[in-house]
Motif scaffolding. Structure first.
Motif, mmCIF file in Angstrom:
data_model
loop_
_atom_site.group_PDB
_atom_site.id
_atom_site.type_symbol
_atom_site.label_atom_id
_atom_site.label_comp_id
_atom_site.label_asym_id
_atom_site.label_seq_id
_atom_site.Cartn_x
_atom_site.Cartn_y
_atom_site.Cartn_z
ATOM 1 N N ALA A 111 8.490 3.252 -18.004
ATOM 2 C CA ALA A 111 7.515 4.195 -18.959
ATOM 3 C C ALA A 111 6.383 2.986 -18.234
ATOM 4 N N ASP A 112 5.295 3.869 -17.710
ATOM 5 C CA ASP A 112 3.907 3.489 -17.417
ATOM 6 C C ASP A 112 2.987 2.740 -18.276
ATOM 7 N N PHE A 113 3.165 3.935 -19.202
ATOM 8 C CA PHE A 113 1.899 3.895 -20.743
ATOM 9 C C PHE A 113 3.298 3.682 -21.279
ATOM 10 N N LYS A 114 2.968 2.758 -22.385
ATOM 11 C CA LYS A 114 3.901 3.039 -23.594
ATOM 12 C C LYS A 114 2.861 2.527 -24.922
ATOM 13 N N GLY A 115 3.008 3.101 -26.556
ATOM 14 C CA GLY A 115 2.626 2.959 -27.097
ATOM 15 C C GLY A 115 3.412 1.385 -27.962
ATOM 16 N N ILE A 116 4.872 1.814 -28.549
ATOM 17 C CA ILE A 116 5.583 0.169 -28.560
ATOM 18 C C ILE A 116 6.358 0.099 -28.318
ATOM 19 N N SER A 117 7.040 -1.040 -27.497
ATOM 20 C CA SER A 117 8.334 -0.968 -27.343
ATOM 21 C C SER A 117 9.321 -1.916 -28.218
ATOM 22 N N LEU A 118 10.050 -1.129 -28.219
ATOM 23 C CA LEU A 118 11.022 -1.552 -29.418
ATOM 24 C C LEU A 118 12.761 -1.647 -29.945
ATOM 25 N N SER A 119 13.063 -2.643 -29.959
ATOM 26 C CA SER A 119 14.030 -3.008 -29.214
ATOM 27 C C SER A 119 15.335 -2.449 -31.126
ATOM 28 N N THR A 120 15.753 -1.901 -30.742
ATOM 29 C CA THR A 120 17.073 -0.940 -31.968
ATOM 30 C C THR A 120 18.717 -1.197 -31.441
ATOM 31 N N SER A 171 0.960 12.467 -39.241
ATOM 32 C CA SER A 171 1.815 12.027 -37.749
ATOM 33 C C SER A 171 2.707 10.694 -38.293
ATOM 34 N N HIS A 172 4.523 10.692 -38.002
ATOM 35 C CA HIS A 172 4.730 8.904 -38.168
ATOM 36 C C HIS A 172 6.089 9.045 -37.267
ATOM 37 N N ALA A 173 6.110 7.692 -37.351
ATOM 38 C CA ALA A 173 7.401 7.368 -36.446
ATOM 39 C C ALA A 173 8.004 6.638 -37.198
ATOM 40 N N TYR A 174 9.209 6.997 -37.202
ATOM 41 C CA TYR A 174 10.696 5.979 -38.009
ATOM 42 C C TYR A 174 11.340 5.866 -37.488
ATOM 43 N N LEU A 175 12.598 5.389 -38.357
ATOM 44 C CA LEU A 175 13.925 4.687 -37.824
ATOM 45 C C LEU A 175 14.620 4.507 -38.658
ATOM 46 N N ASN A 176 15.873 5.675 -38.365
ATOM 47 C CA ASN A 176 16.686 5.496 -39.731
ATOM 48 C C ASN A 176 18.114 5.521 -38.762
#
Length: 165
Positions: free
Chosen positions: A136-145, A160-165
């Motif tokens: 991704a050239d432009f990204k909001g957040i990098s996340l290691s999951t 609006s929201h982003a969640y992890l489950n």
């Protein structure tokens, strides 16, 4: 199953603004850019970026909805714009989450059939679990999951929201 919020409504709005400024800086020499959002959520994200770009720049912005079967990404990709409509223009391919890179790489392949002046990618969440050489050239957040976790993005006018489950 627990739901961990990773981006709030306000944080998503800040990420959208920042990405819009980065896109404007990258495409400042272009008269027109095409935001090609992978449906459904990538297209909503592209619409939000387009609104911000229109507020901060004089770029002509075209939106393109990209339909790709995420279960069978090798099947045909369909776009709301014809190849002539985005030929020789700057194009940003937009999705909400970059997980394995499968969807993004097949969508990129579709756009390589046409000459573009510049080609970039944008995602809200980059999960760092790639099986293809796509970034991704432009990204909001990098996340290691972990591979067992899933990132979900909900675009809503008020929450609006982003969640992890």
């Amino acid at each position: 199953m627990s739901k961990n919020i990773i981006l709030t409504h306000q944080e998503i709005n800040h990420k959208i603004k920042r990405i819009a400024y980065q896109i404007y800086e990258t495409f400042v020499d272009n008269e027109e850019v095409v935001l090609a959002g992978i449906a459904p959520n990538g297209f909503v994200f592209a619409e939000k970026i387009a609104q911000e770009l229109q507020a901060i720049s004089n770029l002509k912005i075209s939106l393109c909805e990209v339909q790709i079967d995420k279960q069978k990404p090798e099947s045909a990709v369909h776009t709301s714009l014809t190849k002539e409509e985005y030929s020789n223009k700057g194009l940003i391919l937009v999705d909400d989450v970059l997980n394995s890179g499968t969807t993004l790489i097949y969508a990129v392949r579709h756009f390589l059939d046409v000459p573009l002046s510049k080609f970039k990618t944008a995602v809200l969440v980059d999960r760092n679990h790639k099986k293809y050489p796509v970034k991704a050239d432009f990204k909001g957040i990098s996340l290691s999951t972990s591979l067992l976790e899933h990132v979900h993005v909900v675009f809503d006018e008020k929450d609006s929201h982003a969640y992890l489950n």
